[in-house]
Write a protein that holds these residues in place. Structure first.
Motif, PDB file in Angstrom:
ATOM      1  N   GLU A 112       0.841  -1.199   0.000  1.00 45.39           N
ATOM      2  CA  GLU A 112       0.000   0.000   0.000  1.00 45.39           C
ATOM      3  C   GLU A 112       0.879   1.253   0.000  1.00 45.39           C
ATOM      4  OE1 GLU A 112      -3.852   2.058   0.546  1.00 45.39           O
ATOM      5  OE2 GLU A 112      -3.174   0.216  -0.389  1.00 45.39           O
ATOM      6  N   GLN A 115       2.426   1.670  -3.474  1.00 48.83           N
ATOM      7  CA  GLN A 115       1.422   2.094  -4.459  1.00 48.83           C
ATOM      8  C   GLN A 115       1.048   3.568  -4.296  1.00 48.83           C
ATOM      9  OE1 GLN A 115      -1.902  -0.601  -4.148  1.00 48.83           O
ATOM     10  NE2 GLN A 115      -0.710  -2.340  -4.885  1.00 48.83           N
ATOM     11  N   ASN A 116       1.200   4.093  -3.092  1.00 46.59           N
ATOM     12  CA  ASN A 116       0.858   5.489  -2.822  1.00 46.59           C
ATOM     13  C   ASN A 116       2.076   6.404  -2.772  1.00 46.59           C
ATOM     14  OD1 ASN A 116      -2.212   5.856  -2.250  1.00 46.59           O
ATOM     15  ND2 ASN A 116      -1.653   3.864  -1.397  1.00 46.59           N
ATOM     16  N   CYS A 118       4.693   6.430  -0.995  1.00 52.04           N
ATOM     17  CA  CYS A 118       5.102   6.845   0.348  1.00 52.04           C
ATOM     18  C   CYS A 118       6.596   6.669   0.533  1.00 52.04           C
ATOM     19  CB  CYS A 118       4.354   6.026   1.408  1.00 52.04           C
ATOM     20  SG  CYS A 118       2.586   6.363   1.434  1.00 52.04           S
TER      21      CYS A 118
END
Length: 154
Positions: A112, A115-116, A118
């Motif tokens: 996650e 994918q973002n 970060c």
């Protein structure tokens, strides 16, 4: 993501009650149950009904039963101009421990974060939680000794 009978997926509103049960169990484990003010309706409203949720959640499901949960939120502004993720809660039901469910949940959070776009995943661990510290270090996480945590209670 699936290992054995365990399915790792993003939580949905119908998971709210079981997520709340695991949150309450975590409050008992971490010794703050006396101030725990979350209800299943708060989980439903804050995590699933708001247009911008207060938190996000990944769950581990075993044949329809929620075996573990990981609650997180985004820190949109950092010094490197990339978001970060703050891991707020990770908890696996006692009867499911030892099956690498925590590791699967953390790996899903790692995905996650990637994918973002970060830059980092941050969290805190109680100083007495030796098993937790060993678990995170086994995953490759490092203790940040550069910063101290402060609180200003109101």
């Amino acid at each position: 993501m699936n290992e054995g009978n365990i399915i790792i997926r993003k939580a949905v509103e119908k998971d709210s009650e079981k997520i709340w049960v695991l949150m309450r169990d975590l409050a008992v484990f971490e010794k703050y149950i006396d101030v725990f003010a979350i209800t299943p309706e708060i989980v439903r409203e804050s995590g699933f009904r708001k247009s911008r949720p207060d938190f996000y959640c990944i769950v581990a499901e075993d044949r329809g039963e929620i075996a573990g949960m990981l609650v997180y939120y985004f820190l949109p502004y950092t010094a490197v101009n990339k978001p970060a993720i703050y891991l707020k809660e990770l908890y696996v039901d006692e009867k499911y421990r030892g099956q690498k469910i925590g590791e699967q949940l953390m790996n899903a959070l790692h995905e996650e974060a990637k994918q973002n776009n970060c830059c980092q995943i941050k969290w805190t661990v109680a100083p007495w939680n030796d098993a937790g510290k060993k678990f995170y270090e086994r995953l490759g996480a490092n203790e940040n000794k550069d910063w101290l945590n402060y609180e200003w209670n109101l």
